[in-house]
Enzyme design. Structure first.
Site, mmCIF file in Angstrom:
data_model
loop_
_atom_site.group_PDB
_atom_site.id
_atom_site.type_symbol
_atom_site.label_atom_id
_atom_site.label_comp_id
_atom_site.label_asym_id
_atom_site.label_seq_id
_atom_site.Cartn_x
_atom_site.Cartn_y
_atom_site.Cartn_z
ATOM 1 N N ASP A 230 -9.749 11.006 -26.760
ATOM 2 C CA ASP A 230 -8.867 10.137 -25.981
ATOM 3 C C ASP A 230 -8.431 8.910 -26.782
ATOM 4 O O ASP A 230 -9.231 8.315 -27.504
ATOM 5 C CB ASP A 230 -9.651 9.675 -24.743
ATOM 6 C CG ASP A 230 -8.829 8.799 -23.813
ATOM 7 O OD1 ASP A 230 -7.783 9.266 -23.357
ATOM 8 O OD2 ASP A 230 -9.251 7.654 -23.551
ATOM 9 N N GLU A 299 -5.471 12.613 -28.710
ATOM 10 C CA GLU A 299 -4.459 11.935 -27.905
ATOM 11 C C GLU A 299 -3.924 10.769 -28.699
ATOM 12 O O GLU A 299 -4.629 9.796 -28.948
ATOM 13 C CB GLU A 299 -5.023 11.410 -26.578
ATOM 14 C CG GLU A 299 -3.913 10.784 -25.741
ATOM 15 C CD GLU A 299 -4.393 9.804 -24.674
ATOM 16 O OE1 GLU A 299 -3.792 9.765 -23.605
ATOM 17 O OE2 GLU A 299 -5.367 9.076 -24.923
HETATM 18 C C1 LIG Z 1 -9.805 3.684 -25.745
HETATM 19 O O1 LIG Z 1 -9.241 4.478 -24.757
HETATM 20 C C2 LIG Z 1 -8.589 3.766 -23.789
HETATM 21 C C3 LIG Z 1 -8.055 4.660 -22.730
HETATM 22 O O2 LIG Z 1 -8.900 5.652 -22.403
HETATM 23 C C4 LIG Z 1 -7.549 2.975 -24.406
HETATM 24 O O3 LIG Z 1 -6.952 2.238 -23.389
HETATM 25 C C5 LIG Z 1 -8.103 2.091 -25.457
HETATM 26 O O4 LIG Z 1 -7.133 1.365 -26.075
HETATM 27 C C6 LIG Z 1 -8.789 2.899 -26.433
HETATM 28 N N1 LIG Z 1 -9.309 2.067 -27.503
HETATM 29 C C7 LIG Z 1 -10.193 1.103 -27.331
HETATM 30 C C8 LIG Z 1 -10.609 0.427 -28.580
HETATM 31 O O5 LIG Z 1 -10.632 0.812 -26.248
#
Ligand SMILES: *[C@@H]1O[C@H](CO)[C@@H](O)[C@H](O)[C@H]1NC(C)=O
Ligand SMILES: *[C@@H]1O[C@H](CO)[C@@H](O)[C@H](O)[C@H]1NC(C)=O
Ligand SMILES: *[C@@H]1O[C@H](CO)[C@@H](O)[C@H](O)[C@H]1NC(C)=O
Ligand SMILES: *[C@@H]1O[C@H](CO)[C@@H](O)[C@H](O)[C@H]1NC(C)=O
Length: 574
Positions: A230, A299
């Protein structure tokens, strides 16, 4: 009905066999993920086994024969891990456990085993870049306990001349507002690029990278076939937290909205590549031991050129070009241009993936014209590349309507009543429509989001009874992929393309098929017989259902003046 389908499969099988015997060209050996169809299950909305209104793992197990019926071989499960569900499972509080609302570890083990018995593969979602603030690691980090102290991105903030302490920079959360939240206990800000309950992990800390590898390994050891990673773009941010991101100047975007800034300091830093290589190396290491290929799909919302660069080091990002560009002003030649790019000037390691819908975007049947639902399934399943189907697309499900005060999605709620329609994901997450009984057979309780009122006709059970339903047409398109031309063959996109129609050839040896689809607003009559096609006629082997009898399956049609109605597609054997 059954006889009808068997006849179709027999016809396809015979064609295939006759071809293989007569043609000297041998079929290549491809990795399994190049010949599969991936089906995305959003567990909350797929099937509820216990009446709490929320889908669960036992529910999925009870419907596994659905995938056999369709001819889909790979299931991708969106998160079912332990989570306070502030972002419906993408906020994980324990990467190594199943949330009780979805079942147990034993249910997951059973799901993988039962799926395997039916010849189905399982891929699970993995959320590497942040955890829930309920996670044990975050709680320990707040208390500065040992190695956990630096597991997240912490900052003292910035002191203004008048002594007020504010966030260290202007970075914004994808889900609105500052990406920084003050933690009273630790007396510091932490970074959250999504909701404030999703704290960003600090990937510059080797202990964090190791923890994530171990958690990935934990699920791989259940015998699954791969991972969907993700939001990898936001894995790293720059170390100098005093850097503000520049304004994007995007017209009409409020200043608290993510798109009001460009993201040079938080999105897809060069370090992400090293991380992907570390993950891929682990999968390759497992393959060396047991000979089983595991697929990792990423993703990452980007363009064709960036995807090609990622292919050079073995990464496979989803291609979201169609997810993001299919609305009614997009004409067929624009769609074909996006598709053609996937086959032009790409490194040998490049393999196209196509996605038409997912849990974050409106359903294609709603944002484009509903009459094109079958045409889009035909397109997705006949292109060269690995297709991913979002649950419900196979029965042509449409978005539901949700009033602002009934919203569930934090992104929509944070956007406020005037802008929630632009971003809320509730519309495209409504329960799967299985039958025409109450709540579409999804649950015996009250579903967490309303069932689309069209379920009385749009549902799996009813569609099974109609040979030309979206469900049975999907099944036919999926079966085409067993033919050598679709399974191994090349694609030639230099056929007829205009504002209404797109078309392409799939070919392997002497076996050739023409796919032509009218996505426009008016009928289109075109001459396909010249050029690359070079054939006066073709035999129809698949349709979108809405065709005159002269163009129905098994008819021979002239290609020099072929008329397609809006929403009509044909697959022709040349
Ligand atoms: C991690 O995943 C989320 C969504 O699932 C995203 O919003 C976020 O930017 C990603 N990266 C970090 C460092 O949280
Ligand atoms: C200090 O300055 C900031 C920015 O100008 C302002 O928002 C804040 O209210 C000020 N704080 C005090 C205590 O004056
Ligand atoms: C369709 O797209 C093409 C390519 O972008 C463009 O030249 C053409 O004007 C578009 N047609 C319409 C009717 O918008
Ligand atoms: C939302 O608003 C509608 C109409 O104003 C009302 O009927 C409904 O009860 C409200 N729902 C909630 C959850 O407040």
């Amino acid at each position: 009905m059954k006889t009808f389908c068997l006849l179709l499969l027999a016809a396809l099988a015979v064609g295939d066999l006759a071809y293989s015997e007569s043609d000297p060209q041998t079929t290549p050996v491809l990795p399994w993920w190049k010949t599969t169809i991936i089906y995305q299950i959003y567990p909350r909305s797929f099937k509820d086994s216990d009446g709490d209104g929320i889908g669960d793992l036992q529910g999925i197990i009870s419907e596994l024969q659905h995938f056999q019926y369709l001819g889909v071989e790979t299931l991708w499960l969106s998160p079912f891990y332990k989570s306070p569900q502030k972002d419906f499972g993408y906020d994980i509080s324990d990467q190594r456990d199943v949330d009780p609302m979805f079942g147990s570890i034993e249910d997951f083990r059973k799901l993988v085993a039962e799926a395997k018995k039916l010849g189905l593969r399982t891929i699970v979602d993995f959320v590497p870049n942040h955890t829930s603030t309920d996670h044990d690691w975050f709680q320990k980090s707040v208390r500065r306990e040992g190695k956990y102290t630096d597991y997240y991105v912490w900052s003292d903030g910035k002191t203004l001349p008048n002594g007020t302490v504010v966030a260290p920079n202007n970075w914004l959360s994808v889900f609105y507002g500052s990406a920084w939240e003050w933690n009273d206990q630790r007396q510091q800000y932490y970074l959250h690029q999504f909701i404030k309950e999703q704290a960003d992990l600090n990937y510059r800390n080797p202990d964090v990278r190791e923890e994530i590898l171990l958690a990935m390994r934990y699920w791989l050891d259940f015998g699954i076939d791969g991972l969907r990673m993700d939001a990898i773009g936001q894995l790293y941010e720059v170390t100098d937290l005093s850097l503000d991101e520049p304004l994007s100047g995007a017209p009409g975007v409020p200043l608290n909205e993510y798109d009001s800034l460009l993201h040079p300091y938080t999105n897809f830093l060069p370090e992400v590549k090293d991380e992907i290589i570390r993950w891929q190396t682990m999968l390759d290491g497992m393959e060396k031991v047991d000979g089983r290929q595991r697929f990792m799909v990423l993703e990452y919302y980007t363009d064709s050129d960036s995807r090609a660069k990622m292919a050079e080091y073995g990464a496979h990002p989803f291609n979201f070009d169609l997810v993001d560009n299919l609305d009614i002003p997009t004409n067929a030649s624009q769609i074909m241009a996006l598709i053609s790019e996937e086959y032009m000037d790409k490194p040998a390691s490049y393999w196209p993936t196509f996605v038409i819908g997912n849990h974050d975007r409106n359903r294609v049947a709603s944002k484009y014209n509903p009459r094109n639902a079958n045409a889009f399934n035909m397109l997705l399943l006949t292109l060269k590349g690995t297709p991913t189907t979002y649950y419900g697309e196979e029965i042509a499900m449409e978005d539901i309507d949700v009033a602002y005060n009934e919203s569930q999605d934090p992104w929509g709620i944070n956007a406020g009543p005037d802008r929630y329609r632009l971003v809320s994901r509730d519309f495209n997450r409504s329960p799967m429509q299985w039958t025409s009984v109450s709540e579409a057979g999804f649950t015996t309780g009250k579903p967490w989001l309303p069932v689309n009122p069209d379920y009385l006709t749009v549902n799996v059970a009813s569609e099974k009874l109609n040979p030309k339903s979206p469900l049975n047409l999907y099944k036919e398109y999926a079966a085409l992929r067993q033919l050598n031309a679709f399974k191994y063959g090349d694609i030639d996109v230099n056929v007829i393309t205009n504002d209404n129609v797109l078309s392409f050839l799939r070919e392997f040896g002497s076996e050739r098929y023409l796919v032509c689809i009218n996505l426009g607003q008016s009928p289109s009559t075109d001459d396909y017989s010249q050029g690359a096609v070079n054939s006066p006629t073709g035999v129809v082997i698949a349709t979108t259902g809405n065709v005159p009898s002269a163009q129905d399956k098994f008819s021979t049609v002239s290609l020099d003046s072929l008329t397609l109605q809006p929403g009509q597609g044909l697959v022709l054997k040349l």
